[in-house]
Design an enzyme around this catalytic site. Structure first.
Site, PDB file in Angstrom:
ATOM      1  N   HIS A  17       0.837  -1.207   0.000  1.00  0.00           N
ATOM      2  CA  HIS A  17       0.000   0.000   0.000  1.00  0.00           C
ATOM      3  C   HIS A  17       0.870   1.256   0.000  1.00  0.00           C
ATOM      4  CE1 HIS A  17      -3.064  -2.691   2.229  1.00  0.00           C
ATOM      5  NE2 HIS A  17      -3.543  -2.502   1.018  1.00  0.00           N
ATOM      6  N   LYS A  41     -17.339  -7.142   6.405  1.00  0.00           N
ATOM      7  CA  LYS A  41     -16.015  -7.574   6.849  1.00  0.00           C
ATOM      8  C   LYS A  41     -15.854  -7.303   8.336  1.00  0.00           C
ATOM      9  CE  LYS A  41     -13.429  -6.930   2.553  1.00  0.00           C
ATOM     10  NZ  LYS A  41     -12.281  -6.258   1.944  1.00  0.00           N
ATOM     11  N   ARG A  90      -1.867  -6.105  -8.388  1.00  0.00           N
ATOM     12  CA  ARG A  90      -0.773  -7.062  -8.236  1.00  0.00           C
ATOM     13  C   ARG A  90      -0.766  -8.093  -9.351  1.00  0.00           C
ATOM     14  NH1 ARG A  90      -2.056  -9.036  -2.332  1.00  0.00           N
ATOM     15  NH2 ARG A  90      -4.067  -8.936  -3.314  1.00  0.00           N
ATOM     16  N   SER A 128      -2.972  -7.896   2.885  1.00  0.00           N
ATOM     17  CA  SER A 128      -3.405  -7.733   4.276  1.00  0.00           C
ATOM     18  C   SER A 128      -3.929  -9.038   4.859  1.00  0.00           C
ATOM     19  CB  SER A 128      -4.471  -6.642   4.378  1.00  0.00           C
ATOM     20  OG  SER A 128      -3.918  -5.382   4.071  1.00  0.00           O
TER      21      SER A 128
END
Length: 157
Positions: A17, A41, A90, A128
């Site tokens: 990040h 979440k 990514r 994460s």
């Protein structure tokens, strides 16, 4: 002003990040790291803790701010005057998912453009989710997280 929102959960913020934000700085007048609250979440760290990490990591960079928001990212962009959404990519699979979201956002507000930056190869494996698993299992997450995150985690042990 070219204001950009970098939305995410940042639970916790990772070196990947930080890499995306740092490389976005020359492109924008201001980068707001938006800690999104998502009712589906269950975060490991409080929004307040995540915001504190962002402020500590970027304390020497006046172009970076942190904020917590809930609801649609496009609506938050409208509230803060951001015409750009920053997303890190990514893998190709990330792009497919992110493009779908970008298309929906563009449909809701044609004045908000999504910008994709690819992550540095050395951060490709940093996620994460993986970092949380390492932390939960008392592993060494230091290769994946900024010093500010690592230090605060070890102060709380």
């Amino acid at each position: 002003m070219k204001i950009c929102l970098f939305p995410g959960t940042f639970d916790p913020i990772t070196l990947g990040h930080v890499d995306i934000v740092t490389r976005a700085l020359p492109l924008f007048d201001k980068v707001i790291i938006g800690v999104g609250l998502n009712s589906s979440k269950a975060p490991m760290f409080s929004a307040e803790q995540r915001l504190l990490w962002i402020k500590e990591i970027f304390k020497e960079e006046p172009k970076v701010e942190g904020a917590v928001y809930e609801g649609l990212t496009v609506k938050f962009c409208q509230e803060i005057g951001a015409n750009f959404i920053l997303r890190g990519i990514r893998y190709v699979s990330d792009f497919e998912y992110e493009k779908t979201i970008a298309d929906a956002n563009r449909t809701m507000d044609k004045n908000i453009e999504t910008i994709f930056l690819t992550g540095e190869p050395k951060y490709t494996s940093v996620a994460s989710t993986i970092v949380r698993d390492i932390i939960r299992n008392n592993g060494d997450a230091s290769p994946f997280i900024p010093a500010a995150v690592f230090n605060s985690l070890h102060q709380n042990r």
